[in-house]
Every structure is written in structure tokens, then in C-alpha cells.
Design a protein around this motif. Structure first.
Motif, PDB file in Angstrom:
ATOM      1  N   GLU A  57       5.573  10.476   3.519  1.00 59.14           N
ATOM      2  CA  GLU A  57       6.357  11.280   4.450  1.00 59.14           C
ATOM      3  C   GLU A  57       7.794  10.772   4.533  1.00 59.14           C
ATOM      4  OE1 GLU A  57       5.654  13.147   8.827  1.00 59.14           O
ATOM      5  OE2 GLU A  57       5.408  10.972   8.689  1.00 59.14           O
ATOM      6  N   VAL A  58       7.952   9.450   4.620  1.00 61.21           N
ATOM      7  CA  VAL A  58       9.302   8.873   4.666  1.00 61.21           C
ATOM      8  C   VAL A  58      10.027   9.129   3.345  1.00 61.21           C
ATOM      9  CG1 VAL A  58      10.618   6.720   4.820  1.00 61.21           C
ATOM     10  CG2 VAL A  58       8.723   7.148   6.409  1.00 61.21           C
ATOM     11  N   ALA A  59       9.302   9.023   2.243  1.00 60.86           N
ATOM     12  CA  ALA A  59       9.915   9.311   0.941  1.00 60.86           C
ATOM     13  C   ALA A  59      10.399  10.753   0.877  1.00 60.86           C
ATOM     14  CB  ALA A  59       8.913   9.038  -0.184  1.00 60.86           C
ATOM     15  N   ASP A  60       9.620  11.666   1.422  1.00 54.84           N
ATOM     16  CA  ASP A  60      10.025  13.084   1.445  1.00 54.84           C
ATOM     17  C   ASP A  60      11.279  13.281   2.299  1.00 54.84           C
ATOM     18  OD1 ASP A  60       7.970  13.827  -0.199  1.00 54.84           O
ATOM     19  OD2 ASP A  60       6.645  14.477   1.418  1.00 54.84           O
ATOM     20  N   ILE A  61      11.351  12.565   3.424  1.00 58.80           N
ATOM     21  CA  ILE A  61      12.534  12.674   4.296  1.00 58.80           C
ATOM     22  C   ILE A  61      13.778  12.223   3.547  1.00 58.80           C
ATOM     23  CG2 ILE A  61      13.650  11.739   6.363  1.00 58.80           C
ATOM     24  CD1 ILE A  61      10.840  11.576   7.633  1.00 58.80           C
ATOM     25  N   LEU A  62      13.704  11.068   2.903  1.00 59.85           N
ATOM     26  CA  LEU A  62      14.865  10.543   2.184  1.00 59.85           C
ATOM     27  C   LEU A  62      15.216  11.420   0.984  1.00 59.85           C
ATOM     28  CD1 LEU A  62      14.099   6.703   2.238  1.00 59.85           C
ATOM     29  CD2 LEU A  62      15.583   7.999   3.769  1.00 59.85           C
ATOM     30  N   SER A  63      14.200  11.945   0.328  1.00 60.96           N
ATOM     31  CA  SER A  63      14.445  12.794  -0.840  1.00 60.96           C
ATOM     32  C   SER A  63      15.020  14.151  -0.457  1.00 60.96           C
ATOM     33  CB  SER A  63      13.145  12.983  -1.632  1.00 60.96           C
ATOM     34  OG  SER A  63      12.680  11.748  -2.146  1.00 60.96           O
ATOM     35  N   SER A  64      14.955  14.493   0.822  1.00 61.32           N
ATOM     36  CA  SER A  64      15.555  15.754   1.264  1.00 61.32           C
ATOM     37  C   SER A  64      17.072  15.675   1.307  1.00 61.32           C
ATOM     38  CB  SER A  64      15.004  16.151   2.635  1.00 61.32           C
ATOM     39  OG  SER A  64      15.506  15.300   3.664  1.00 61.32           O
ATOM     40  N   MET A  65      17.621  14.459   1.249  1.00 66.72           N
ATOM     41  CA  MET A  65      19.076  14.296   1.249  1.00 66.72           C
ATOM     42  C   MET A  65      19.652  14.712  -0.104  1.00 66.72           C
ATOM     43  SD  MET A  65      19.785  10.720   3.318  1.00 66.72           S
ATOM     44  CE  MET A  65      18.942   9.643   2.166  1.00 66.72           C
ATOM     45  N   ARG A  66      20.709  15.465  -0.073  1.00 62.44           N
ATOM     46  CA  ARG A  66      21.382  15.906  -1.298  1.00 62.44           C
ATOM     47  C   ARG A  66      21.826  14.686  -2.108  1.00 62.44           C
ATOM     48  NH1 ARG A  66      26.831  16.814  -1.879  1.00 62.44           N
ATOM     49  NH2 ARG A  66      27.045  16.803   0.412  1.00 62.44           N
ATOM     50  N   GLY A  67      21.446  14.677  -3.393  1.00 62.54           N
ATOM     51  CA  GLY A  67      21.858  13.603  -4.283  1.00 62.54           C
ATOM     52  C   GLY A  67      20.976  12.367  -4.248  1.00 62.54           C
ATOM     53  N   ASN A 112       0.831  -1.205   0.000  1.00 68.82           N
ATOM     54  CA  ASN A 112       0.000   0.000   0.000  1.00 68.82           C
ATOM     55  C   ASN A 112       0.865   1.255   0.000  1.00 68.82           C
ATOM     56  OD1 ASN A 112      -2.545  -1.243   0.011  1.00 68.82           O
ATOM     57  ND2 ASN A 112      -2.416  -1.628   2.208  1.00 68.82           N
ATOM     58  N   VAL A 113       0.265   2.372  -0.367  1.00 65.45           N
ATOM     59  CA  VAL A 113       0.922   3.674  -0.253  1.00 65.45           C
ATOM     60  C   VAL A 113       0.103   4.498   0.733  1.00 65.45           C
ATOM     61  CG1 VAL A 113       1.664   5.766  -1.435  1.00 65.45           C
ATOM     62  CG2 VAL A 113       1.827   3.552  -2.597  1.00 65.45           C
ATOM     63  N   LEU A 114       0.692   4.777   1.891  1.00 67.30           N
ATOM     64  CA  LEU A 114       0.023   5.479   2.971  1.00 67.30           C
ATOM     65  C   LEU A 114       0.592   6.885   3.112  1.00 67.30           C
ATOM     66  CD1 LEU A 114       0.253   2.575   5.581  1.00 67.30           C
ATOM     67  CD2 LEU A 114      -1.613   3.026   3.967  1.00 67.30           C
TER      68      LEU A 114
END
Length: 352
Positions: free
Chosen positions: A165-175, A158-160
Motif C-alpha cells: 500500500e505504501v509502495a502504491d502511494i509513493l508510486s502515484s507520484m509523477r516521476g 517481510n512484505v506485508l
């Protein structure tokens, strides 16, 4: 910004800690033994394996996870064979909403779900690669211009809201850019099949030596023959090849594959592969056990995988340096044409 605990500060945990802190998150580190002391003494030290640039990031180190500790997210990028040692401490804490396990995994997420509950478990894989020497983590470059994709997902597909939110956290990392997958379990099992019973033992068969591996055609041939065996085995066990594009490996004629691999083995990326595999032989054995358990009920013959496994378990002497005793097999003319196109692409990529 989020409060994040990195539970296991090896190569990936170190780079994630550096980049998450750089993005403004409140990052805490937890590791044990000598590594805990290294973090207190030197901080998180990473070095770019291409440029040699070294970065030092000092972050708070906690000695244990307490029952009442509160974090928005705990990232667990450890070896699969170490999971059993940390699960009791994770399970004792009932306040943390999400544990993201990022590791090779051929047996699925049930072990984590049983300990923590499905609603608190996510899975993913850390990329691109690195290895530890002393207190320094040597990492393949992660560049802003071409972000590294981190696959993550929920155990049930599922996509919750918390997935995003976790995807946004990881995507905040440079690169980095997180990719939410509804098939993360199949992705992880395919990744194990692609590397653990195939590439890893081919490297071990050459004494984990780059020059030995690059010069030894027989190791490349065994690897080429092992890959379709591994893919057939997991498919017969009910696991679809994920992503499906990996099936193209089976279309590459042996001579083309061997030539391309021999060239790629001379590049910087393979130096990282060698260093990494040399340091994780215990995990590779554990994952090899998991792989063969996964495919057992599929009843697929795996003669090449069985032969290579002897090198993983260190029950067979290394292949002689430069050995070319196994005759090459050519595919049909269409396979050769496809292989030539693929080879050109691989060589172009290897030169970059």
C-alpha cells in the motif's frame, strides 16, 4: 486517496508534498521554526535545477502532531541527527498506523522500533537530491519518462499488505516508482558507506568548492582508495554490499576512476552535491560517527577513511587547489580494460 503528513519539509519533503498532492492525496505539512513560517507564507516552492522551472504548491500547515491526530501515513524525510528531537511527538500518537522514515541511516531501525513498535515503522531513502536556499528547494529533475526509484521496506524484511500500500502511494507520484526491498537495512548502510565517509570528506577537503574539487586529483585518489576500505569494513561488520553491483567500484583502476570523476565533477549533478553537502555538515558528522561505530567490531584497518575523517570533523586544513602529490596506482591489464569500458559508460552518462 490517502491522508498523509509530511513531517519535515526540506528538499525531499517539499517535492514529495508537491507530487503527492498532485496525485490527489490529502497532504499536510509539519515543520518548525523559520521553515514553518516559510511554508505558511510562500507555500511549497521547488525549482528544477536544469530547466529553472519553479512550482508553488499551497498545502495546509499544522504546527504540531497531536496525540489524537489521524493520518494514513506519516513520511519523515529529515536528517538522522534530528530524529531524537521528533521521536517523542511521534510516539505520543497511537493512532497513526505507519511512519516511513526516509533518510541516511547507518545504525538500523532499532531506535524507531523501540519508540513506535515494529508494526508501525518502515524505512526508505529519498531520491534523487536537492538543496535549500531561502524558501526555495532546488531539486534534481524527476522525470516521467525515466522514473526515479525509491527503495522502501519493512524493518524485518517481510512484505506485508501495508508494504504494498505504501509502495502504491509513493508510486502515484509523477516521476517516481517505489521498489520494495527485503534488505532495506543493508541498502541504507551500504549507501552511507558509499557516500558519507568517502565522497563527503573528499568534498570538504576541497572547501566544498566545485572548481577546487574538480581540479584536485589528490581528493579523487583518496576517494577512490576510501571506497573499497568502506565496503570491506561494513562487510567485516556483517553487512553485505547492497546492491552487489557496487562492488565493481573496486575493479576500476585509479587513473581511470580519477579521470572519470574529474569529468563528472564538471557537470550539473555535482553542483547539487556541493550545495547539499555544504548545508548538511552536521548530519554528515553524525553519520560518520554512526559509520565508525557500525564497523568498530569488524576490526578492519581504515587508514584512508581515518585520514578523510579529519576533513569531516574540520581538524585538518584543506588540500591545496590542484594538488597531485599522491602517486597513482595502476591495476592489472584486465582491470584497465574493465575500467576503460566503465569510463566510457560514465562519460556518456555525464554528458546527458
Amino acid at each position: 486517496m490517502k491522508k498523509i503528513l509530511i513531517y519535515g519539509v526540506g528538499p525531499f519533503g517539499s517535492l514529495f508534498a508537491e507530487r503527492l498532492s498532485e496525485a490527489g492525496h490529502s497532504v499536510f505539512l509539519l515543520d518548525h521554526g523559520d521553515r514553518q513560517q516559510e511554508l505558511k507564507t510562500y507555500g511549497v516552492v521547488t525549482e528544477n535545477t536544469v530547466t529553472g522551472e519553479r512550482t508553488v504548491t499551497r498545502l495546509p500547515v499544522v504546527e504540531r502532531l497531536e496525540k489524537d491526530d489521524a493520518y494514513d501515513l506519516v513520511i519523515v524525510p529529515i536528517r538522522k541527527n534530528s530524529v531524537a528531537d521528533v521521536l517523542p511527538a511521534l510516539a505520543a500518537n497511537k493512532k497513526i498506523p505507519t511512519f516511513l522514515f526516509m533518510m541516511n541511516n547507518a545504525m538500523g531501525q532499532q531506535q524507531f522500533v523501540e519508540a513506535l513498535g515494529k508494526e508501525r515503522v518502515m524505512a526508505g531513502f529519498p531520491l534523487p537530491g536537492g538543496y535549500k536556499k531561502s524558501y526555495v528547494m532546488y531539486m534534481i529533475p524527476v522525470e516521467e519518462k525515466k522514473p526515479t526509484i525509491l527503495p522502501i521496506g519493512e524493518v524485518d524484511g517481510n512484505v506485508l499488505p501495508r508494504t504494498c500500500e505504501v509502495a502504491d502511494i509513493l508510486s502515484s507520484m509523477r516521476g517516481y516508482r517505489a521498489e520494495i526491498r527485503k534488505d532495506i537495512d543493508d541498502w541504507l548502510k551500504t549507501h552511507v558507506a558509499l557516500l558519507i565517509p568517502t565522497l563527503a570528506p573528499a568534498v570538504y577537503a576541497c572547501n566544498t568548492d566545485l572548481e577546487h574539487f574538480a581540479a584536485t586529483r589528490d581528493a579523487h585518489v583518496l576517494l577512490r582508495r576510501a571506497l573499497p576500505e568502506a565496503f570491506r569494513a561494513i562487510q567485516n561488520a556483517g553487512v553485505p554490499i547492497t546492491p552487489p553491483a557496487l562492488r565493481i567500484i573496486g575493479w576500476i583502476p585509479e587513473p581511470v576512476f580519477v579521470l572519470a570523476l574529474g569529468q563528472m565533477a564538471k557537470g550539473k549533478t555535482f553542483e547539487n552535491v556541493m550545495e547539499h553537502l555544504e548545508s548538511v555538515s552536521d548530519e554528515v558528522r553524525h553519520l560518520t560517527d554512526e559509520f565508525f561505530e557500525l564497523i568498530r567490531h569488524g576490526n578492519t584497518p581504515t587508514p584512508t577513511l581515518d585520514k578523510l575523517a579529519e576533513y569531516t570533523y574540520d581538524t585538518k586544513e584543506a588540500i591545496p587547489f590542484g594538488s597531485k602529490s599522491i602517486p597513482l596506482q595502476w591495476g592489472g591489464i584486465y582491470g584497465v580494460a574493465i575500467g576503460a569500458v566503465i569510463l566510457a559508460g560514465l562519460l556518456k552518462k555525464a554528458r546527458k
